[in-house]
Structures are given as C-alpha cells and as structure tokens.
Scaffold this motif. Sequence first.
Motif, short mmCIF file in Angstrom:
data_model
loop_
_atom_site.label_atom_id
_atom_site.label_comp_id
_atom_site.label_asym_id
_atom_site.label_seq_id
_atom_site.Cartn_x
_atom_site.Cartn_y
_atom_site.Cartn_z
N SER B 55 0.66 -1.22 0.16
CA SER B 55 0.13 -0.07 0.24
C SER B 55 0.66 1.38 0.12
N PHE B 56 1.90 1.16 0.92
CA PHE B 56 2.81 2.21 1.21
C PHE B 56 3.50 2.61 -0.72
N GLU B 57 3.63 0.88 -1.45
CA GLU B 57 4.43 1.07 -2.05
C GLU B 57 3.72 2.32 -3.43
N ALA B 58 2.18 1.56 -3.36
CA ALA B 58 1.78 1.69 -4.50
C ALA B 58 1.29 3.83 -4.24
N ALA B 59 1.36 3.64 -3.40
CA ALA B 59 1.35 5.30 -2.93
C ALA B 59 2.17 5.93 -3.25
N MET B 60 3.92 5.41 -2.67
CA MET B 60 4.29 6.93 -3.56
C MET B 60 4.85 5.83 -4.83
N VAL B 290 -4.56 3.02 0.21
CA VAL B 290 -4.20 3.84 -0.88
C VAL B 290 -4.49 5.66 -0.46
N TYR B 291 -4.82 5.72 -1.00
CA TYR B 291 -5.15 7.29 -0.26
C TYR B 291 -4.76 8.13 -0.03
N ALA B 292 -5.02 7.54 1.75
CA ALA B 292 -4.73 8.26 2.71
C ALA B 292 -3.25 8.43 2.98
N ARG B 293 -2.43 6.97 2.80
CA ARG B 293 -0.96 7.75 2.25
C ARG B 293 -0.40 7.89 1.49
N MET B 294 -1.49 8.09 0.90
CA MET B 294 -0.59 9.27 -0.68
C MET B 294 -0.56 10.20 0.21
N ALA B 295 -2.58 10.81 -0.01
CA ALA B 295 -1.90 12.27 1.35
C ALA B 295 -0.56 12.37 2.57
N LEU B 296 -0.70 11.33 2.80
CA LEU B 296 0.09 11.48 4.37
C LEU B 296 1.99 11.78 3.91
N ILE B 297 2.07 11.33 2.55
CA ILE B 297 3.58 11.29 2.34
C ILE B 297 3.80 12.43 2.09
N MET B 298 2.80 13.36 1.03
CA MET B 298 2.82 14.74 1.04
C MET B 298 2.94 15.81 1.45
N ILE B 299 1.64 15.19 2.84
CA ILE B 299 1.97 16.26 4.09
C ILE B 299 3.53 15.90 4.86
N LEU B 300 3.79 14.66 4.68
CA LEU B 300 5.19 15.27 5.24
C LEU B 300 6.19 14.89 4.76
N LEU B 301 6.31 15.56 3.26
CA LEU B 301 7.26 15.70 2.49
C LEU B 301 7.53 17.45 2.53
N GLU B 302 6.17 17.44 2.52
CA GLU B 302 5.92 18.83 2.47
C GLU B 302 5.67 19.24 1.02
#
Lengths: 306, 306, 306
Positions: B55-60, B290-302
């Motif tokens: 799920s993380f990999e798909a998100a990234m 997957v969408y939750a993790r996409m949003a999370l990655i975006m937020i943490l990476l700003e």
Amino acid sequence: MRHLISPMDFSVEETNHLLQLAEDIEKDPAKYSHVCAGKKLATLFYEPSTRTRLSFEAAMLNLGGSVLGFSSADSSSAAKGESVADTIRVISSYADIAAMRHPKEGAPYVASLHSGIPVINAGDGGHQHPTQTLTDLLTIHSLKGRLHDLTIGLCGDLKFGRTVHSLINALVRYPNIRFVMISPEELRIPTYIRKEVLDDHNIVYKEVEVLEDVMPELDILYMTRVQRERFFNEEDYIRLKDRYILDTAKMKYARPDMLVLHPLPRVNEISVEVDKDPRAAYFKQAQLGVYARMALIMILLEVEPC
Amino acid sequence: MRHLISPMDFSVEETNHLLQLAEDIEKDPAKYSHVCAGKKLATLFYEPSTRTRLSFEAAMLNLGGSVLGFSSADSSSAAKGESVADTIRVISSYADIAAMRHPKEGAPYVASLHSGIPVINAGDGGHQHPTQTLTDLLTIHSLKGRLHDLTIGLCGDLKFGRTVHSLINALVRYPNIRFVMISPEELRIPTYIRKEVLDDHNIVYKEVEVLEDVMPELDILYMTRVQRERFFNEEDYIRLKDRYILDTAKMKYARPDMLVLHPLPRVNEISVEVDKDPRAAYFKQAQLGVYARMALIMILLEVEPC
Amino acid sequence: MRHLISPMDFSVEETNHLLQLAEDIEKDPAKYSHVCAGKKLATLFYEPSTRTRLSFEAAMLNLGGSVLGFSSADSSSAAKGESVADTIRVISSYADIAAMRHPKEGAPYVASLHSGIPVINAGDGGHQHPTQTLTDLLTIHSLKGRLHDLTIGLCGDLKFGRTVHSLINALVRYPNIRFVMISPEELRIPTYIRKEVLDDHNIVYKEVEVLEDVMPELDILYMTRVQRERFFNEEDYIRLKDRYILDTAKMKYARPDMLVLHPLPRVNEISVEVDKDPRAAYFKQAQLGVYARMALIMILLEVEPC
C-alpha cells in the motif's frame, strides 16, 4: 566493457576521475538526476546486505534509472542449482548493469567473464568489496582534501576485515601514506598483506595493541566491526569483541581534525556517545557511498552529464 | 520535520486536512501523479506485511516517486546487530521518507529521534498502526460523510487488536461518538483504554458478547481478525476464533446503511458470502488506504499539487 | 478484461498477434519505452522464481511502468492465512496488472475470478506456465521464421515438466507439427497428453530413449531440467538426472540449423561447451522472454504504441 571486481581494477587516474565526478554529483545532484533514464540496475544479492544493496538502489534511482533484483539466495534461481555464469547471461538481457554480492570469493569475477553488461562486485565473501573502498577514498578525499600525506589508523579485526585489506591496497598507491595497525594479536593483518602490499611498496607502518597510545598520530581512524561470523567459537568472539571500543574518553587523545571512519554496520565498537563528535564521519561516509556508486554506475555505463 | 508515530500525532484539524487531501486525490489522481517525482520512499519492514508495504509502495509510485527497502529482518542489517538508530541515520542518506514496521514497540519512535527524514510508523508490535487508523477514518468519512454522530461496533479481538485501540483513540476526538464493544470475555478491551480514553472523554459505550443483539444500533461494524500469534496456547485460539463470524444471517439484523469495515487480512471472521453485500466496505477500505498514504506522504514531504 | 491463465487462453490468431507485437518491440524498443507510464505491475510470487519474476519486472520497466510485489510467501499475507481471492482483490487497488506464481495448481485461476485487474499466471505448481510457452513460441517463430512444418524433439523430464506439456498444447494448433519424445521410461509424457492432445489432434510422434538416434531429424531440440523437487527419493534423482546430457559430441548429429531451447535454469543437462555453438538458442530465448512479456502486458492492459 568495464567491470569493477577488485578495488585495483581502476588506475589511480581512473579512481581520481571517479572521485571528482562523485564530488561534482554531491555539489549538483540535479544535473545528474536523469542521466540513466531508461537504464536498469540488477541487484543480485546472494547474501543479504541491506546497506550496500540500498546504497546501490538509491544511487541508480538518483540517476533516473530503475532497479530490479533479489536480496537473498533463497529467492533466487541459485536454489535450483543454476551457476552464476548462467544467471548473469540471463540478467544481461534484463538489465544494463549488475551489482553482485556473493558469499563465495570470486563469484562476481566469474560472472564478469560471462556477462553482457558491466558487473560490479558488491562484496564476495571475505575477499573484496571495491565500492566500499571507493566510498572510503571519497570520504577521505572529500573531508581531508587529499589522499596523500596521511597517517591512517586501522583498528579492530584486521585479519578478516576485507574493507581494511582493500583500503590498504588502494592507499599505498598514493604518496607518503603511513599505517598504524591496532588489533589484538589474534586479529593482526595477514602476512600476505604485510609482505606483498606493505613491504613491496616500502610503506611505513607499525602494529600496536593499545588504541590510546597511537591516537595522537592519526589523521584517520578507520574502525571495523568484529564480526561474529568470522570466529570459530563463541568464546573468542566474546573475549575480543569489546577490546577496541572507541568512546569519548579515547577520542580525547585524538587530533582536532582526525576523522573516524567505519564501513558500518557497527555493533558496539564505537560508543554512540561518539556520534555527536564532529570528527565522527561514518554517517557522512554512508552518504558519500551513494555518490561514489552514482559515479561508478555512470562511468561503467559510459553516460555523460546532461 | 514531522513524523507519524502515533495516530494522535496529528491534531483533529491536521487529520481533517489529510482526509480532505486524500479525497481530492481519489477524485483527481492525475493531478498528483508527479508531485513526488525524484523522491524516494524507504520501506523498512523488519516484520513481513505485504498489504501495508505494498500500500505504501503503490502510494509512492502513484505520486511519481520511487521505492527502495526490505521486506523482512532476515535481509536487513539488523541480522548483523545494527541498531534501528544507526539504520535510520544511514537510510536518511538514501531516501526522502521512510515507512517502518517493526516487531518491537517503540522502534519507529526511536528511529524518528535519530532520523534526518520523516518516519512513518507502519506498525510496531501490538502497539500502534497509525496509517491503518487514517485509512479507517478516511473510509468512514468518505462513505458516511462524517466522523461525528456515529455508533461504532467493534467486534472480535479487542484486547490485542491495535487497530481497534487506535481507532477508539482517534474517534473520541469527534462529537457524539458511541461505541459498542462485542467480544468474548477473554478478549475485552484493556482497562487502560476503558479508563484513560473512554471514561476520560465521557464516551458512552457498552460491552456485549453477542453480535446479533446490537447489530440494529450500528452505523459502522468494525470487524477484527483473531490473530493466532496473539494467543498463548493453540486451544484458546481454536475455541475463540470462530465465535464472532459475520455472515449473511447476521447481516439481516443490520441497518441498510451500516458499513462493515475490517483492517484485513481476514481469515474467516467475515464469511465470503458477505462480500457481495453492498454494505461490505473492507475492500474499498483497502483502496482508500492508498489514498490516505498518498496524502500522508505529501504532507510529511511538504509537497504541493502541481 | 482478459487474463492469461492457460497457454490456450489465447487463440492462434491472438497468439500470432502477440508474437508479431513482440517482434516489433525487439526491432524498435524505443517506440514502446513509455507506453505503460504510470501503470504498475504487481509481482505476486508465493514461490521464489528469480528468472520469471525479473523477466516480468524488466518487461514492465522497459514499457515505462513500475513494479511492486513480493518474492516469496514468507513475506506475504498468505502467512497470516489470507486467501488468494482476498489478496488479489486488495492488489487490484494497488496495481494495474498482476503476475502470480503459486505452488498450488489453480491459484492464479481463482485469483482471476476475483480480480479487478488482469492476472497473468506466472507458473502454478506443476500445472502451467503460459508465459514460458509464449516465450518458446516467440523463440521458434523469430529464429525459424515459422511455427508450422517442424519436427520438435522434447528431451528430459517429460512427465513432470509443465513447460513441455504447455508447448505441446500450443504447437498442435499449427499445421504439420511432429514430436520426438526423448526420455527415460520413468519420465515419459503422461497418458492424458498422449491421448487427449496428441491423438485427438492426429499428431505424429514417437518416443525414444536415446537422444543421438533422433538428433538428425530435429528442427528444434527442447531440453528440460530434471528437477530434484519432482522426485520422491534422492536415489531416483541421482540415477536419472545425468542420462540426457547434451554435449558437443551429441550436437555433431544435429542439423546445421537445428535450435537448442531450454526454459532455464539448467543444472547440467546441457554441457557448458554447447553454449558456444551457434545453434544454442537458450540465452536468446531468455532475452525474447522479456519481449514476449512486454507484448503480453500491453495486450492485457490494452495500451497502444505511442
């Protein structure tokens, strides 16, 4: 087509060129971020090594390429009895360059003989680990500004530590290098290194058992891990593993510009309290390892900056 | 620099922002397909978990980034005795963000203390699994349109189930949430959740043993797996594992708009016949993860949408 | 939505179309290097198979797509008791297409019934391995220029070798195909192949025990590995494994344009001295396997050349 099997495969000139390229990559990584677009790196790890594998993968991704491979022999065709020669011939159709770690000495060399793509030795048994050596050279060159006129302390397992042997081989090619070997009697550097490398190059070196005594002389202190798997019995391991632990007390004897290097992973041979010391360069060293591998991949694939 | 170690690291406002971003990503994924170009996610899985890792990999990958990592401790440097602190310091040179699963509670927290890049806790022992909680919140918000004024049934292993504990913690921050705890006596929620979370927030809840009795009250039924590895002996596992199986017969008692959630993988706690029921939302939940993790990655990476 | 579970899922016309596409990809790979940009392949390998997995990964990367997955069941949710049906339903949210290898016959078929994305059978137990068959057909077509009017020798383990069974099934659909089965008595082709495939299609074939006798008749010699894991006891394996070794002495009996194929990995059933013979086509075959898989992925994803 070039391979990198031994740290000595590159001449001093070629090594210097690689280090310059790596330093330029560090300065301006964006310039290199697409130079390997469409290229594939195969990571063929018959023996697990997260650090080295991920360093190669990060390097290729940083260059805009992509990665495929395996991270242990269990999930490879080796379990079905396939030879390394056959594997690399097939992988030559799958990828543009390969990094191979193998528990058997010489396996990457055999692979290179049958390969249609450049092969990088990512460590073969206790034998060689040339990208670690390039990383070590890059770290010294980047942080000290030179690879000559240096006194290098080598501490820990000097008998089995392939990174130490490779580093010695690489550094004796530069002028005015002096070594201080710090190890227990049982783990002194092998005779063939002493005779064929140090003596043949008229290198000045000394061997001591106590780290503190020689600290003030050193420009570089290269620490190594005492690997459990290198010992024949557990008792020897337990007796020896803690004898050469670097801590803040010992660091007081060191010069203000001495650098501490370590190929990592460390277990406890460097106390974590040393991490905050500005002379502790081993995490910087891991970072520079990515740049060294980026430069190496570019050179072997003969790609130019955009 | 932000990390996500506990589901409570994000305030209600931050969580709501993440959910909105995730819902926008679902609506228009093309808008986000390159926002992480050139960024790398490290998946550091010391314990296997295909679903979470992929799920993380798909998100990234959906964000245009790339991925490196390991999927079990065997193929990591941990086998050589390296600390999590050292590993994350090195990985900080290899990647831009890391997702870590670890069998030991607190390991991702320790990693975050030494990390140069954002660390996401992808599950640490029986402790916490915050991206599952974000997924659960997103599923409820997307499908019910709100996170308040809800009666949530929690069924199965409420003693060891970390997803349930995290979900309770997350939901008590929203108005008018009511819980119905459905479990065998042996697997009731722990006292500290009852006292420190439910009682402290004046949350109305009840505990029952029979699922059918409470079905008509529920807006959400959150099913959990009775994990074999949580039991001290096989007999207890066999006796308890089948007691709370959801089937079409039990679904007849539920409201027409009740949602069935499950963190997956399921073994047999939800009969496959329920899959066709439009109220079965657990596969949609996996998709929303997957969408939750996409949003999370975006937020943490700003990173911002292009 | 199409899947590829059995080599016979594609009609002769569809197979021919795939082979033409694969041959065009080989001629002009750059034309196809971005056709799957933004698409993801999931490699779901419940059983290790480096060669097949990496061939799929290389194929997807060559098309500009990306890859996620697992390389053994240990690191998958299967260890937690999840069904293949559930796994593929979740993976359908993570990827655009999946390649599945599974030790149990029929697992990829079951997956295809529950999947939201095309599923490719990458080998299920001793059952089927359709992309190997496509690779074999592509190799014969590319190098011989036809799939009809051929005498095919099949040598080695004809009882358990699924690649041989699939190849027979695929070739009987073309005109004037003749087989020569070369195997020890114990490893002859199963009765159901003899009756339901060969006899039903009125295929001319013969069965012999000695390879040299029939070499001069063959257009293709398809060698197979005698797999240790197929034997009930070690003695049988040792007795039989070396009986059908192809070497340069035996190659002297072959026609100048005969091709030697092998699905790989080989152990010692083809002597390495044969590798230099221009008739040895097994490494070319591995290369063509990437093109066959590229064409297959494109067809199942319904993407067109740019």
